[in-house]
Each structure stands twice: as C-alpha cells, then as structure tokens.
Design a protein around this motif. Structure first.
Motif, mmCIF file in Angstrom:
data_model
loop_
_atom_site.group_PDB
_atom_site.id
_atom_site.type_symbol
_atom_site.label_atom_id
_atom_site.label_comp_id
_atom_site.label_asym_id
_atom_site.label_seq_id
_atom_site.Cartn_x
_atom_site.Cartn_y
_atom_site.Cartn_z
ATOM 1 N N PRO A 1 -12.548 5.534 -10.957
ATOM 2 C CA PRO A 1 -13.010 6.126 -9.465
ATOM 3 C C PRO A 1 -12.385 7.367 -8.947
ATOM 4 O O PRO A 1 -11.276 7.734 -9.383
ATOM 5 N N GLU A 2 -13.177 8.262 -8.227
ATOM 6 C CA GLU A 2 -12.612 9.471 -7.855
ATOM 7 C C GLU A 2 -11.631 9.346 -7.016
ATOM 8 O O GLU A 2 -10.513 10.154 -6.635
ATOM 9 N N LEU A 3 -11.718 8.261 -5.902
ATOM 10 C CA LEU A 3 -10.757 7.965 -4.933
ATOM 11 C C LEU A 3 -10.229 6.514 -5.012
ATOM 12 O O LEU A 3 -10.688 5.561 -5.334
ATOM 13 N N ILE A 4 -8.789 6.704 -5.161
ATOM 14 C CA ILE A 4 -8.005 5.542 -5.159
ATOM 15 C C ILE A 4 -7.133 5.215 -4.064
ATOM 16 O O ILE A 4 -6.494 5.938 -3.424
ATOM 17 N N ILE A 5 -7.426 3.829 -3.464
ATOM 18 C CA ILE A 5 -6.822 3.669 -2.138
ATOM 19 C C ILE A 5 -5.593 2.673 -2.638
ATOM 20 O O ILE A 5 -6.160 1.638 -3.195
ATOM 21 N N ALA A 6 -4.516 3.000 -2.374
ATOM 22 C CA ALA A 6 -3.418 1.789 -2.532
ATOM 23 C C ALA A 6 -2.618 1.642 -1.469
ATOM 24 O O ALA A 6 -1.992 2.238 -0.568
ATOM 25 N N ASP A 7 -2.771 0.164 -0.997
ATOM 26 C CA ASP A 7 -2.231 -0.136 0.204
ATOM 27 C C ASP A 7 -0.948 -0.858 -0.144
ATOM 28 O O ASP A 7 -0.686 -2.021 -0.437
ATOM 29 N N GLU A 8 0.110 -0.493 0.128
ATOM 30 C CA GLU A 8 1.537 -0.818 -0.099
ATOM 31 C C GLU A 8 1.535 -1.318 -1.518
ATOM 32 O O GLU A 8 2.155 -2.493 -1.740
ATOM 33 N N PRO A 9 1.460 -0.445 -2.423
ATOM 34 C CA PRO A 9 1.307 -0.897 -3.837
ATOM 35 C C PRO A 9 2.642 -1.217 -4.447
ATOM 36 O O PRO A 9 2.771 -2.091 -5.575
ATOM 37 N N GLY B 1 5.866 -6.637 -12.298
ATOM 38 C CA GLY B 1 5.492 -5.188 -12.855
ATOM 39 C C GLY B 1 4.032 -5.454 -13.339
ATOM 40 O O GLY B 1 3.171 -4.466 -13.119
ATOM 41 N N LEU B 2 3.957 -6.257 -14.408
ATOM 42 C CA LEU B 2 2.788 -6.380 -15.062
ATOM 43 C C LEU B 2 1.264 -6.608 -14.197
ATOM 44 O O LEU B 2 0.311 -6.076 -14.233
ATOM 45 N N ARG B 3 1.658 -7.590 -13.192
ATOM 46 C CA ARG B 3 0.740 -7.965 -12.223
ATOM 47 C C ARG B 3 0.164 -6.813 -11.701
ATOM 48 O O ARG B 3 -1.059 -6.294 -11.292
ATOM 49 N N GLN B 4 1.045 -5.980 -11.259
ATOM 50 C CA GLN B 4 0.791 -4.649 -10.205
ATOM 51 C C GLN B 4 0.119 -3.638 -11.196
ATOM 52 O O GLN B 4 -1.060 -3.037 -10.971
ATOM 53 N N ARG B 5 0.518 -3.490 -12.748
ATOM 54 C CA ARG B 5 -0.258 -2.764 -13.433
ATOM 55 C C ARG B 5 -1.680 -3.360 -13.648
ATOM 56 O O ARG B 5 -2.800 -2.601 -13.708
ATOM 57 N N ASP C 1 0.140 -7.384 -3.745
ATOM 58 C CA ASP C 1 0.740 -8.304 -4.920
ATOM 59 C C ASP C 1 -0.388 -8.939 -5.846
ATOM 60 O O ASP C 1 -1.223 -9.663 -5.185
ATOM 61 N N ALA C 2 -0.404 -8.553 -6.993
ATOM 62 C CA ALA C 2 -1.560 -9.037 -7.694
ATOM 63 C C ALA C 2 -1.543 -10.510 -7.777
ATOM 64 O O ALA C 2 -2.655 -11.124 -8.130
ATOM 65 N N LEU C 3 -0.390 -11.300 -7.626
ATOM 66 C CA LEU C 3 -0.245 -12.634 -7.583
ATOM 67 C C LEU C 3 -1.383 -13.192 -6.736
ATOM 68 O O LEU C 3 -2.063 -14.378 -7.070
ATOM 69 N N VAL C 4 -1.743 -12.631 -5.642
ATOM 70 C CA VAL C 4 -2.517 -13.076 -4.804
ATOM 71 C C VAL C 4 -3.741 -12.008 -4.588
ATOM 72 O O VAL C 4 -4.935 -12.560 -4.055
ATOM 73 N N SER C 5 -3.853 -10.824 -5.044
ATOM 74 C CA SER C 5 -4.920 -10.003 -5.050
ATOM 75 C C SER C 5 -5.649 -10.055 -6.293
ATOM 76 O O SER C 5 -6.677 -9.403 -6.075
ATOM 77 N N LEU C 6 -5.339 -10.426 -7.192
ATOM 78 C CA LEU C 6 -6.444 -10.999 -8.353
ATOM 79 C C LEU C 6 -6.569 -12.580 -8.341
ATOM 80 O O LEU C 6 -5.336 -13.268 -8.020
ATOM 81 N N ASP C 7 -7.747 -13.169 -8.535
ATOM 82 C CA ASP C 7 -7.925 -14.205 -8.387
ATOM 83 C C ASP C 7 -7.161 -15.253 -9.231
ATOM 84 O O ASP C 7 -7.250 -15.029 -10.525
ATOM 85 N N GLN D 1 9.134 -0.510 -9.379
ATOM 86 C CA GLN D 1 8.477 0.442 -8.485
ATOM 87 C C GLN D 1 8.455 1.655 -8.986
ATOM 88 O O GLN D 1 7.369 2.353 -8.811
ATOM 89 N N ALA D 2 9.590 2.251 -9.545
ATOM 90 C CA ALA D 2 9.406 3.456 -10.142
ATOM 91 C C ALA D 2 8.493 3.555 -11.304
ATOM 92 O O ALA D 2 7.611 4.561 -11.386
ATOM 93 N N GLN D 3 8.026 2.636 -12.312
ATOM 94 C CA GLN D 3 7.195 2.510 -13.150
ATOM 95 C C GLN D 3 5.784 2.551 -12.394
ATOM 96 O O GLN D 3 4.813 3.434 -12.788
ATOM 97 N N ILE D 4 5.528 1.880 -11.368
ATOM 98 C CA ILE D 4 4.041 1.948 -10.735
ATOM 99 C C ILE D 4 3.766 3.389 -10.264
ATOM 100 O O ILE D 4 2.939 4.035 -10.046
#
Lengths: 562, 358
Positions: free
Chosen positions: A189-197, A174-178, A114-120, A206-209
């Motif tokens: 990046p060539e590799l994207i790791i998405a942890d419970e995105p 939704g915008l936060r996650q984007r 969740d970008a609310l806490v995953s972005l400063d 969720q469908a949009q993400i």
C-alpha cells in the motif's frame, strides 16, 4: 525471494503529482444519546510518499479516530465532515462501502497495536495475510502463498514458512508485530497507518519494529504514525502534529516542534518525559504535595539495616510438561533504607518473580531475603504476618486489584481495617491519605471504574500507604499511564519518599523511568543479574554488552530538545 | 504452550511490557518475549494415551449409570412380578407368582440379580421386557433411529435458527438488536408441547403442508423437530449472541475490516467462529436432554420413539426397558460429548495445546 515486488497500480485517474494524503478541516462527531459529541475539530494533515507524519497526543486526544477516518472506519454513529479528504488524489468523502473496501488494504495498510489480538487468534498468520490477497483478488493459490512468504520475509520474520502456519498466540511479541506489519503491507500500500505500533513491546523489539517502519518509508511508502511516545516519534517521523482535545495545537518538522516547541502543551509533554538531564527535577507542573502529616508508629524494622537484603535468590518452576526452568538465578541485591533500587529488564527477565519473592508471596527455591534486619524468607505465614504491613505493593493496573463495588473511601477503610487500626480514627486517616496522594475529597465517594488512570494509581498508592509501610514494591506503576500523568505520579512518589523516608523497589521495563527514579539499578536478563551499580554508572557507562545494547535500542529525543 | 520457553514464562505478576494486551489468550503468548522458541515442543502428552483415558472415563460413566439406575429402580416399591403378570387387575395364584419369580431370576439376592444383569449387558443382552415378553433390544431397536433422527434434526434446526438470529440481528442497529433479543427470550420461554400444538394446528390442520402424525417420511419430521428446536434455539442464540458481540469488539475485527473485508465477511469468517464455542459446549447437553425430552413431540405427533417407549415403560413398571433407555441416553451423552470436544478443538485449535498442558 526471486520475485521482485512491483508498486501497486495507482488508480488511472490519479495524477501522480498529488500528495498521498491531504485532509483539510476534518471534523468528527459521535452520536451520544440524543446529542452529538465532537471529538475532532478542524484537523488538517498532509503526507507525501516516502515521508512520515506522526500524530502525537494522549489517550482521548482524537488521534486514533482521525487515523481511522482515513480508512472509512471511524466507528458506529460517527459523522465525518471535511473540506478535503483525499487519498492518492482521490476524494474519499463520498465513497460507499464497496469503494472503501477497494482502498483498504490495497492502498492503505493499517497496523494496530498488538498482533495477539489484532490478528484473529483462531486463524494462522498466513491465513490472515492470504485473506487480504483474496479480498483484493490477487493471483491464484500458489501466487498468494508466494506473496505471503515474501511479505513475511520482507517484514523480517525468520522461518516464514513455519510462521505462516502458526497462530499469533504461538509467536513472540516481536514476531507478532512483524507478522501484523507483513499483513498490512503485503499488497504494497502507498499509505501505511500505524496506530501505536510499538506500545507494549520491549525496548530492543521496539527498536527493530521502528527500523522496519523506517525501511518501508525508504521504499517509498508514506507512514502515518500514531503514538503517545515522543521518543518513538522522533525515531521515525519527519513531521509531527501534536493533538490535544481533538485539535492540532502544533505541527511542523520534528526537529522544529521538539527543538523549539511553541505551544504550552507541547512544552509540558516534552518536559514530562523522564530523561537523563531531568533526573532529580520535577517532571510535572503540579505543585509538590506539602503538609504531609505522619502518624508515628513504633518501627518494627531496624532503620540502620538495609530495607531489603536479598542474597543468592533462585526460583525454579516446573512446567506442565515436566520441564523445570530456572526463572530467577543467583540474584542478590541490597535496597538501602530511604533509597530507590530500580530493577530493569525485558519480559521474561525474572523481575516480577523477584518482586514476588521480595514481597514474601513466593518462597525462593534457594537464597534468603531479610527486611530491615529481620529474616523474611523461610518463615511460616504466621511468623511473617506482623511484618506484612511494613512492605506494600503498587501494581501496574490497580483496577483489577480493587473490588469494583467499593468506593475509594471503602477501599481505604478496608485497608485500614486490615491493619487493625482504631475504627474511630478512620475518617480522619482516610482524609489524610487522600490529601497525601493528592486526591480531591470528592473522589472518595466514587468507584474506581469511573476514575482516570492517574487517579486510580493514586488510590492504589494511598491504599499501600494506609498501613504505614517502610518499603514499597512498585511493579510497573506508571507503565499504563500517559506521559504527563506518569510525570505527576513519579513526582508524587518522590515527594512521599522524601516525606516518609520510604524505600522503593521500583520495577519497570522503561529505561527512562528507571534512570529517573533510581539511586541504584539492577539489570536483569534471563533471570540473572547482568549489571548492577549506581544509576549514573549504569546509564552513562554501562560495562556489560547486554546493558549497552539495551540502552542503545531506546529511542531518545534529540539532545537539543528542550 | 507457545513453545517459547524463556526463563520467567511463568507470569506470576502480570508483566506489563507484553501482557497488557493478552487478556484474550491466557498465558499462551504472555511473557514469551522475543527469545528463541523451540524447547517445550514435543512434550505434549501421547495422543493414544489421551484417547485411551477418555474411553476409560466413558466406560466408568456408563458403569456408574447402570449401577445407580439399577438400584434406584429396585428401590421403587411394588412387586415386579405383578407387573409381569398383568398389573394390578390380575390375581395370579401363588404358584404362578413363584414360577415367574424364578423364571426372571427375581428370587435371587439383589446383588446376584445385579451381577447377572451386568453380565448380560456385557453379552449385549439387556433382559426381557416385563410387558411385551420380548428381549428389550428387539423391542427398542426400531425406536432408536426415529428418536435419533428427531434429535439430530432438532439440534441442526436449532443451530440454523440461532445462527440466523445472531448474524442478522447482533449489532445491526438498535431495533434489530432489540428484536433479536426479544425473539430469543420468547423462544427460550416457549414450552415445546405448546409450540408443538400450535405448529400442528397451523401447518397441518389449517394449511395442510405437513402430515399430522406418524414418521413415514422426512416431511413428517419437520414439525416435531421444529417444536423441539425452537426453545433450544432460544438458549443457543442467547449464549452465541453475547460471545458474538464480544468478538466483534476485538481488534482483529478492525484489522480485518482495514484489510478490505466487508461487514458480513468479517461476521462470518472471523467473529462467528469465536462465538461458536459456548453454544457447542451447550450442544452436548442439548442432544442428551433432547432424547429424553423427545417424548413431548413423539406424543403430540404420534411418532414412534424412545421417549414414548420410556414413558410407557415407566407407567407400566417395565423395569428392564426403563433401564435400557436410561443407559442408552447415557451412552448418547458420552458419545456426543466426545464429539463436541473434538469439534471444539477444530473450532479453536489453541485448546489442543492448552488442554494438553493442563
């Protein structure tokens, strides 16, 4: 966007043919006290460009630790051993911190939940993305700004110039996650790791993400998806590895693993997902709770009247800015005795406010509620008190509703005392309640903090049952649980309903769960009833476009899945 | 708040769909869903009105301080005229006493004296010192800057020390953590006069690095400022330490590391800012109390300053001077707290909207 993105340079020494990611016999252990605890055993993975691999498992299965080891961020005290750990053909087993920093963000993008806490939260979204560019010495100020806007645009963020100046707290889920994805992918990046995105997102968001992740994959990135949600996995991943207790128990192409699971754990996981054809059946292997005794109590409610009858509910709130908003508008519903009414809606749809009105905790601005033929709104608290015990609630997170110093026994005793029951009968009644909800006697002396999520939810249910209510309001009771635990709790609720003839007002944002448990369904959006009908009607033949969109956005397991 | 107004943005029961993670930022983004933003914006209270209200509040505080202190000093037993005429040793004639009483307006009813004093304050006249027989402002004026200098230097040093302790020891391994913790407790527990004497003995008498006394130059400021800063640094570091450790556990720290930031970079650019707030709020209190607490350093290092002036005035029962110093300290409190509030908003811009809404 006129500038065309170019693929990031691949280190010169790397042969292009090597797979994006190759891990063989990965073992991770953590220092605990004086010893070490192994959390990942002999995990082998491989991922190519333009493909997606999903790591599936429940909390504590080691999937997150495995993913973080690919960034060199396994955590303090971690020991990571592997026969092979290669990213873009480069052996990363012996990298120092500086070398790792050159890989992170540039070759491997990491998306958290969740970008609310995953972005400063104190910094602007643009500032966070720009930090990535600065760290990797990308361009000058103007070029960096252009790239920030470009990354946001590519992640489907409308008004990128405005959003770049805002902080994560000012954006919707939704915008936060984007924005978070834009941040992780700004350097391609060539590799994207998405942890419970997509955990904690509404179905349509969720469908949009998921679409966004699929498009990154189509652009040539490799996506390593970590999820506990099997349906999400099937929407994006090409291959899947099922993890349990730190080991991969089964892996292969998604269709193969989900269509013809070999391992018992994979089968159990798949069976636990509430789905259309599983309605009316048990989701877990746990034995039904039998031998449920019931102490008879003179019923205050008329069993022939509907358990809850709500007519024309409306609730207005005046915000701090003086603007009055209608949170619930003209909501009417009937919960027939002994049945389940599912209320489904996304965040902000008014379902929680409706629940509070039903519980008699919030007085509606207009409209009436009656329970079991008795008026329930417009009463003083004194008039309401005799009926309070008839309608009880179970929340999503019971932990915050328990006094942390109380043992389970004390929590239950407290509830019994509140009901004014005879003190001498308490020990027997507590034992009975524990048995009814399938809690071992040993759990009674423990504190809720030391219990698992499933056990806590059972304690919450036992506490609600202590007052022998006729109606339970279940507010997202399984949303915080892993799928197999969720299955057990749903089964328990079904058993209790049969045994006691309880009526459930079941609130959830999870359409699969609502479909599974409900007799009738109420679809809420923006505080209004969009559609109502039997669960079968609403889910198989939705009449309103909103419901159709909502149902279409839910990722589902392929129909041939067993 | 978030500018996102959808029905249901009053989260009554936590809405698990979105709220599960929003522990850090209350309400702001909760229930925001994905619906259209807009509305709600532009409804912030007028900033001019807000600043006006703040200034009015400050004036009210100062007025209350003047009034309370004035009457509290009136309650002290003893005749101020005797203090004016040279204390207990002197034996003035009744005529002299009456003359002096009339000269200082002390023969008027108490409420009249109070109103006269208030009127004087508004004219910028804080009365005449009983002991020095000079206008209070003229006597205290030269003392103000040395004390302010000492106070500001102490706060700055205290912040430097506590930030260094935080950055260097929090989550830098078990040993560093333990050392940092121990140093903080020790610092917080040290009485300023004791550390002042130790500093004096070591750095002035033995090593001769700094002057023993006076306030001639900046070198003379170092030791007294340090004596006051060390205990304060202990307190600041303790509150900063826990919020810093908390910030380091946040997912955004992991995000930043995954972006390629170094441990130190994450500490300075992300975690530190989150950790500043409790210490900043504490600083408002610290500056005020340092002014009255400055007396310790001023006496040990024989410095000029308000702290010494206050103690001397109390001992000599020089009421107008005592009153003036107290009012000045209150003024500093008020000003510093307004500054702290502004700083807090710079550090955490989210508060601008949150507090405006509240």
């Amino acid at each position: 966007m006129t500038q065309i993105l170019t693929p990031t340079d691949i280190p010169a020494e790397t042969p292009v043919a090597s797979p994006l990611l190759r891990v063989e016999n990965l073992n991770i252990s953590f220092a605990v006290g004086r010893g070490r605890v192994d959390v990942v055993h002999d995990v082998s993975l491989s991922l190519d460009r333009g493909r997606s691999l999903a790591l599936v498992g429940e909390s504590g299965s080691g999937k997150t630790v495995t993913a973080r080891s690919l960034l060199g961020l396994s955590g303090d005290g971690a020991r990571v051993l592997a026969d092979r750990r290669e990213i873009l053909g480069r052996d990363v087993r012996k990298l120092n911190d500086k070398q790792w920093r050159g890989i992170r963000g540039k070759h491997v993008g990491f998306v958290l939940q969740d970008a609310l806490v995953s972005l400063d939260p104190l910094r602007t979204v643009g500032g966070e993305i720009e930090e990535l560019l600065k760290l990797h010495r990308f361009g000058d100020k103007a070029e960096r700004h252009a790239r920030v806007i470009e990354a946001l645009t590519r992640a489907g963020v409308p008004e990128p110039e405005l959003r770049a100046r805002q902080r994560s707290g000012e954006l919707s889920g939704g915008l936060r996650q984007r924005a978070l994805i834009a941040q992780a992918t700004a350097l391609n990046p060539e590799l994207i790791i998405a942890d419970e995105p997509t955990t904690a997102l509404d179905a349509t968001v969720q469908a949009q993400i998921l679409d966004l992740l699929a498009s990154l994959k189509a652009d040539g990135a490799g996506v390593l998806l970590i999820s506990h949600d099997l349906a999400v996995v099937s929407a994006v991943a090409d291959e899947v590895a099922v993890m349990k207790e730190g080991r991969i128990v089964e892996s292969g192409p998604v269709e193969q693993v989900f269509g013809d699971p070999q391992h018992a754990y994979t089968k159990a996981l798949l069976a636990a997902v509430p789905r259309a054809h599983a309605k009316g059946t048990r989701l877990s292997a746990a034995a039904p709770v039998t031998a449920i005794a019931r102490t008879e109590r003179a019923a205050k409610l008329d069993p022939s009247a509907p358990a809850i009858e709500a007519v024309g509910l409306r609730k207005d709130y005046t915000g701090p800015d003086g603007i009055t908003r209608t949170v619930v508008n003209n909501v009417s519903f009937t919960l027939e005795t002994g049945t389940t009414l599912g209320i489904v809606g996304e965040s902000g749809s008014g379902k929680s406010t409706t629940a509070r009105i039903a519980l008699g905790l919030t007085e509606p601005t207009a409209g009436t509620v009656s329970i079991g033929g008795h008026a329930w709104t417009g009463l003083s608290e004194r008039e309401r008190a005799p009926f309070r015990r008839e309608i009880q609630v179970v929340h999503q997170d019971p932990l915050s509703s328990f006094d942390p110093r109380f043992t389970v026994q004390k929590i239950l005793r407290d509830a019994l005392r509140a009901a004014g029951t005879d003190r001498a009968g308490h020990p027997a009644r507590i034992a009975e309640l524990a048995e009814q909800v399938g809690l071992a006697a040993a759990v009674l002396d423990r504190h809720p903090l030391t219990l698992s999520g499933g056990q806590r939810q059972r304690v919450a249910i036992a506490r609600a049952l202590a007052l022998e209510p006729r109606i339970l309001v279940l507010d997202e009771p399984v949303s915080a649980l892993d799928v197999s635990i969720q299955a057990q709790v749903l089964d328990l609720l079904a058993d209790l309903q049969t045994a006691f003839g309880l009526s459930y007002l079941f609130i959830s944002h999870d359409l699969g769960v609502i479909h599974h448990v409900s007799d009738r369904v109420l679809v809420l959006s923006d505080g209004e009833v969009v559609e109502t009908g039997s669960a079968h009607e609403v889910f198989t033949n939705p009449r309103q476009t909103y419901t159709q969109t909502l149902l279409a956005s839910v990722p589902s397991l392929p129909p041939h899945t067993r | 708040m978030s500018g996102t107004v959808s029905p249901g943005s009053v989260p009554e029961i936590a809405d698990p769909g979105v709220d599960a993670q929003s522990v850090q930022v209350p309400a702001a983004a909760s229930a925001a869903g994905f619906s259209a933003p807009a509305a709600g914006r532009g409804s912030r209270p007028n900033p001019v009105w807000r600043i006006g209200a703040r200034l009015l509040g400050a004036l009210a505080v100062l007025f209350a301080v003047v009034t309370l202190t004035y009457f509290a000093l009136k309650l002290v037993p003893g005749d101020p005229v005797l203090a004016i005429l040279g204390g207990g040793g002197a034996a003035p004639s009744d005529a002299t006493v009456a003359a002096v009483r009339a000269q200082y307006g002390l023969d008027l009813p108490v409420y009249q004296q109070y109103l006269n004093y208030l009127a004087g304050v508004f004219r910028g006249d804080l009365g005449t010192s009983y002991i020095f027989k000079r206008p209070v402002l003229e006597y205290l004026g030269p003392q103000i800057w040395p004390t302010l200098q000492l106070t500001l230097a102490s706060v700055a040093l205290a912040w430097l020390i506590s930030l260094a302790l935080t950055l260097l020891t929090v989550r830098r391994g078990r040993v560093a953590d333990a050392i940092g913790n121990a140093v903080e407790v020790l610092f917080a527990a040290i009485p300023p006069f004791w550390i002042g004497i130790i500093l004096l003995v070591v750095f002035s008498f033995t090593l001769g690095w700094f002057p023993v006394a006076g306030n001639a130059d900046l070198r003379a400021l170092v030791l007294p400022a340090l004596a006051l800063a060390i205990p304060l640094a202990g307190f600041l570091a303790q509150v900063t330490r826990s919020s810093f450790a908390e910030a380091l556990d946040q997912p955004f720290v992991l995000s930043a590391r995954a972006r390629g930031a170094s441990t130190t970079g994450v500490r300075i650019r992300h975690a530190l800012r989150h950790a500043l707030l409790p210490g900043l709020e504490l600083s408002g209190w610290a500056v005020g109390s340092l002014i009255s607490g400055a007396v310790v350093a001023e006496v040990i290092f024989s410095r000029q300053g308000l702290g010494r002036a206050l103690v001397d005035a109390i001992v000599a029962r020089d009421t107008p001077v005592v009153l003036a110093v107290v009012v000045f300290i209150a003024l500093v409190y008020v000003v510093v707290n307004i500054l702290v509030e502004l700083l807090v908003r710079v550090v955490d811009p989210r508060l601008i909207r949150k507090r405006a809404a509240a």
